[in-house]
Design an enzyme around this catalytic site. Sequence first.
Site, short mmCIF file in Angstrom:
data_model
loop_
_atom_site.label_atom_id
_atom_site.label_comp_id
_atom_site.label_asym_id
_atom_site.label_seq_id
_atom_site.Cartn_x
_atom_site.Cartn_y
_atom_site.Cartn_z
N CYS A 168 0.83 -1.21 0.00
CA CYS A 168 0.00 0.00 0.00
C CYS A 168 0.86 1.26 0.00
O CYS A 168 1.55 1.54 0.99
CB CYS A 168 -0.91 -0.05 1.23
SG CYS A 168 -1.75 1.48 1.63
N CYS A 201 0.12 3.76 2.75
CA CYS A 201 0.60 3.21 4.03
C CYS A 201 2.08 3.49 4.20
O CYS A 201 2.54 3.85 5.30
CB CYS A 201 0.37 1.69 4.10
SG CYS A 201 -1.36 1.20 3.99
#
Length: 103
Positions: free
Chosen positions: A31, A34
């Site tokens: 991600c 993230c």
Amino acid sequence: MSVIKITKTNFDSEVLESDKPVLLDFWASWCGPCRMMSPVVEQIAEERNDIKVGKVNVDEESELAGAFRIMSIPTLVAFKDGKAVNGMVGVRKKEEILSMFSE
């Protein structure tokens, strides 16, 4: 304090039974947002001894992600006295994240 890896094995002791407020970062290695949040979360862990900071890898800990109905990542959840009291989704500034504990 460093960031703690949270798993279903240590969740109760590290989060629910914590004597400090806890910030949990639900994330995954693939991600991009993230990865953008990771330095911010680590900075909070280093700067704030009054908050315990943990990371939950949603790929490895799908049960925990499911228990908190995590649909998008990164998701940040604030816990106080063993209860989830606040949460936010997406890339956020450090001040925004810390404001979850002042409400």
